[in-house]
Write a protein that holds these residues in place. Sequence first.
Motif, short mmCIF file in Angstrom:
data_model
loop_
_atom_site.label_atom_id
_atom_site.label_comp_id
_atom_site.label_asym_id
_atom_site.label_seq_id
_atom_site.Cartn_x
_atom_site.Cartn_y
_atom_site.Cartn_z
N ALA A 133 0.85 -1.29 0.11
CA ALA A 133 -0.04 -0.16 -0.01
C ALA A 133 0.91 1.27 0.00
N LEU A 134 1.94 1.30 0.80
CA LEU A 134 2.76 2.44 0.85
C LEU A 134 3.64 2.75 -0.28
N GLY A 135 4.16 1.57 -0.92
CA GLY A 135 4.67 1.61 -2.48
C GLY A 135 3.91 1.96 -3.24
N MET A 136 2.61 1.67 -3.46
CA MET A 136 1.95 2.41 -4.37
C MET A 136 1.67 3.81 -4.13
N PHE A 137 1.41 4.15 -2.98
CA PHE A 137 1.01 5.55 -2.41
C PHE A 137 2.19 6.38 -3.01
N LEU A 138 3.40 5.97 -2.91
CA LEU A 138 4.57 6.72 -3.25
C LEU A 138 4.70 6.79 -4.76
N ARG A 161 2.47 -11.56 -1.89
CA ARG A 161 2.00 -10.78 -0.98
C ARG A 161 1.84 -8.95 -1.30
N MET A 162 2.67 -8.73 -2.30
CA MET A 162 2.63 -7.52 -2.83
C MET A 162 2.31 -7.36 -4.17
N ALA A 163 0.90 -7.65 -4.63
CA ALA A 163 0.70 -8.11 -5.86
C ALA A 163 0.45 -6.89 -6.78
N ARG A 164 0.06 -5.53 -6.22
CA ARG A 164 0.30 -4.26 -6.90
C ARG A 164 1.62 -3.88 -7.22
N LEU A 165 2.20 -3.79 -6.37
CA LEU A 165 3.89 -3.20 -6.49
C LEU A 165 4.51 -4.02 -7.40
N ALA A 166 4.23 -5.62 -7.38
CA ALA A 166 4.97 -6.61 -8.21
C ALA A 166 4.80 -6.16 -9.84
N ALA A 167 3.23 -5.58 -9.90
CA ALA A 167 2.94 -5.38 -11.37
C ALA A 167 3.23 -3.96 -11.80
N SER A 168 3.89 -3.31 -10.97
CA SER A 168 4.17 -1.85 -11.47
C SER A 168 5.75 -1.80 -12.02
N ASP A 169 5.83 -0.90 -12.87
CA ASP A 169 7.02 -0.79 -13.81
C ASP A 169 7.84 0.05 -12.86
N ASP A 170 7.40 0.90 -11.84
CA ASP A 170 8.13 1.92 -11.02
C ASP A 170 8.48 1.03 -9.66
N ALA A 171 8.47 -0.20 -9.76
CA ALA A 171 8.68 -0.76 -8.25
C ALA A 171 9.58 -2.07 -8.70
N TYR A 172 10.38 -2.45 -7.73
CA TYR A 172 11.26 -3.52 -8.00
C TYR A 172 11.14 -4.24 -6.57
N ILE A 173 10.99 -5.51 -6.73
CA ILE A 173 10.83 -6.27 -5.53
C ILE A 173 12.05 -7.57 -5.41
N ARG A 174 12.88 -7.61 -4.64
CA ARG A 174 13.74 -8.55 -4.41
C ARG A 174 13.72 -9.29 -3.12
N PRO A 175 13.17 -10.48 -3.10
CA PRO A 175 13.14 -11.39 -1.85
C PRO A 175 14.64 -11.95 -1.66
N SER A 176 15.17 -11.93 -0.75
CA SER A 176 16.45 -12.62 -0.43
C SER A 176 16.31 -13.44 0.78
N PRO A 177 16.54 -14.55 0.79
CA PRO A 177 16.62 -15.80 2.09
C PRO A 177 17.82 -15.15 2.98
N SER A 178 17.48 -15.20 4.20
CA SER A 178 18.25 -14.92 5.16
C SER A 178 19.39 -15.42 5.38
#
Length: 330
Positions: A77-82, A111-128
């Motif tokens: 939600a915050l990512g899409m707001f920005l 879990r971040m479906a809207r951000l994942a579909a945005s060209d202005d967002a980049y999501i990188r999951p990294s295992p600890s």
Amino acid sequence: MIVPKSASPDIKTIAKDLRAGQRAALARAITLVESRRADHQAAARELVQALLPDTGKAVRVGITGSPGVGKSTTIDALGMFLIERGHKVAVLAVDPSSARTGGSILGDKTRMARLAASDDAYIRPSPSSGTLGGVAAKTREAMLLCEAAGFDVVLVETVGIGQSETAVSDMTDFFLALMLPGAGDELQGIKKGLVELADMIAINKADGDNLKRANLAAADYRSALHILAPRSEHWHPPVETYSALTGAGLDRLWQKILEHRTAMNASGEFAARRREQQVKWMWSMLESRIMARLRSDAAIRAKVKRMEAEVADGRISPAVAAEQIAELLR
């Protein structure tokens, strides 16, 4: 993108493409810094050094909270707001993983479906992968690469357990702690260390029937903060309520983050904290290099194995064994 084993990474090309905002180049660069191969690690150091002048301008926000508080929903939600306000948002989501196998679900993109579909967002999951504090060992480098690629807001999501809060606060400018309504019970079990690290406490799920409980929780947290020493004399952590579901209150959260940055810049503490973080990063990298040498040198590894057995059998103390291992590195 996985770098082929026979490939010799073209650092200049990767750096050029990454500066141009090419997502494939950013993905390849982060894969490079996460690689454990010696040649990839050397190439990654060269790449980060080359991109260093293009970093440091983004707003770095660490976000933590216990499982179930809604971290991923909040970030979505915050990512899409920005993004709607012209920002480019990178999310580095550190997933819990097994210290034994390194396995991880890595479900953040779902879990971040809207951000994942945005060209202005980049999501990188990294295992600890068992890293101290649950923070991926290469998260700092990944953050710099995202900045060089043009992302002006970097959100680092922690697993919310163990010492991950301290690790993330040491690499971000603003540390946001998410809480749930129902402060009566939660306040009794609150981690004092977490609250002392937080630059803001935000109560999620302040909507519908929960609104009154969220406001009561916020009042209780404000009272608790009065008896704790603030992290900075120039900033007293606020307590806000919001709803990741409806988006209500997200504008206040972002405004507080900007106000904090202004206050820290005016006092000189922002630059001082960034310098301190760089030094901590150096020591963290040094510790990793020492451990890597212990694992990679066959002769040292064999001696360490014998010492482990002697410690396990009670023949020598851990302190003596540690001193002997340190001698091997001289």
